[in-house]
Write a protein that holds these residues in place. Structure first.
Motif, PDB file in Angstrom:
ATOM      1  N   ALA A 197       0.848  -1.197   0.000  1.00 39.18           N
ATOM      2  CA  ALA A 197       0.000   0.000   0.000  1.00 39.18           C
ATOM      3  C   ALA A 197       0.882   1.245   0.000  1.00 39.18           C
ATOM      4  O   ALA A 197       1.915   1.272   0.669  1.00 39.18           O
ATOM      5  CB  ALA A 197      -0.889   0.002   1.235  1.00 39.18           C
ATOM      6  N   ASP A 198       0.469   2.274  -0.729  1.00 41.83           N
ATOM      7  CA  ASP A 198       1.222   3.529  -0.718  1.00 41.83           C
ATOM      8  C   ASP A 198       1.308   4.069   0.703  1.00 41.83           C
ATOM      9  O   ASP A 198       2.386   4.412   1.184  1.00 41.83           O
ATOM     10  CB  ASP A 198       0.570   4.569  -1.631  1.00 41.83           C
ATOM     11  CG  ASP A 198       0.712   4.232  -3.108  1.00 41.83           C
ATOM     12  OD1 ASP A 198       1.631   3.469  -3.460  1.00 41.83           O
ATOM     13  OD2 ASP A 198      -0.098   4.739  -3.903  1.00 41.83           O
ATOM     14  N   PHE A 199       0.155   4.157   1.384  1.00 41.61           N
ATOM     15  CA  PHE A 199       0.098   4.634   2.765  1.00 41.61           C
ATOM     16  C   PHE A 199      -0.921   3.792   3.511  1.00 41.61           C
ATOM     17  O   PHE A 199      -1.949   3.425   2.942  1.00 41.61           O
ATOM     18  CB  PHE A 199      -0.328   6.108   2.840  1.00 41.61           C
ATOM     19  CG  PHE A 199       0.530   7.020   2.020  1.00 41.61           C
ATOM     20  CD1 PHE A 199       1.768   7.438   2.482  1.00 41.61           C
ATOM     21  CD2 PHE A 199       0.117   7.441   0.771  1.00 41.61           C
ATOM     22  CE1 PHE A 199       2.566   8.271   1.711  1.00 41.61           C
ATOM     23  CE2 PHE A 199       0.902   8.271   0.001  1.00 41.61           C
ATOM     24  CZ  PHE A 199       2.136   8.687   0.475  1.00 41.61           C
ATOM     25  N   ALA A 200      -0.658   3.523   4.786  1.00 40.48           N
ATOM     26  CA  ALA A 200      -1.591   2.742   5.590  1.00 40.48           C
ATOM     27  C   ALA A 200      -1.643   3.278   7.006  1.00 40.48           C
ATOM     28  O   ALA A 200      -0.616   3.628   7.584  1.00 40.48           O
ATOM     29  CB  ALA A 200      -1.176   1.275   5.609  1.00 40.48           C
ATOM     30  N   CYS A 201      -2.842   3.347   7.536  1.00 45.32           N
ATOM     31  CA  CYS A 201      -3.061   3.657   8.946  1.00 45.32           C
ATOM     32  C   CYS A 201      -3.594   2.381   9.571  1.00 45.32           C
ATOM     33  O   CYS A 201      -4.733   1.984   9.304  1.00 45.32           O
ATOM     34  CB  CYS A 201      -4.056   4.801   9.120  1.00 45.32           C
ATOM     35  SG  CYS A 201      -4.391   5.152  10.859  1.00 45.32           S
TER      36      CYS A 201
END
Length: 126
Positions: free
Chosen positions: A51-55
């Motif tokens: 994933a490019d960004f993950a929270c």
């Protein structure tokens, strides 16, 4: 059905070093809990995908799609379906949107992060 699969991809670290300009711009705003006091990760492995960004706490994945994604819609749909099955919500933004409407992109991200715990109105169309 929720899958718990953690595969650490050997490709994640090199991807962090070769980010697109759109990814760098968004990351400058998100990193070090600068945004909504929320911890986000860049190039985070989820199963066979990165994933490019993950929270992690919000189970939210943010994807920035460049022009190459126009040719890979079926792949993106399969990927999103897999991530949804694993319990993740996926939000996609075209790279161009980051440059032309950055405030809206960040408001939308904030809404999705906040939607985990409370009801907030969506920022709406651009």
């Amino acid at each position: 059905m929720s899958r718990v699969v953690r595969i650490v991809s050997p490709f994640a670290k090199p991807l962090r070093k070769t980010s697109t300009e759109a990814e760098r711009k968004v990351w400058r705003a998100l990193r070090d809990r600068r945004f909504a006091e929320t911890k986000l990760r860049r190039q985070h492995s989820v199963g066979p995908y990165i994933a490019d960004f993950a929270c992690i706490s919000a189970k939210l994945i943010l994807e920035l799609d460049g022009s190459q994604h126009n040719d890979s819609r079926e792949y993106d749909a399969r990927r999103t379906a897999y991530l949804n099955e694993c319990g993740w919500r996926v939000v996609r933004f075209p790279n161009a949107e980051v440059f032309t409407n950055f405030d809206w992109v960040m408001q939308t991200i904030a809404w999705h992060l906040a939607a985990q715990t409370t009801e907030h109105p969506h920022p709406g169309p651009r």
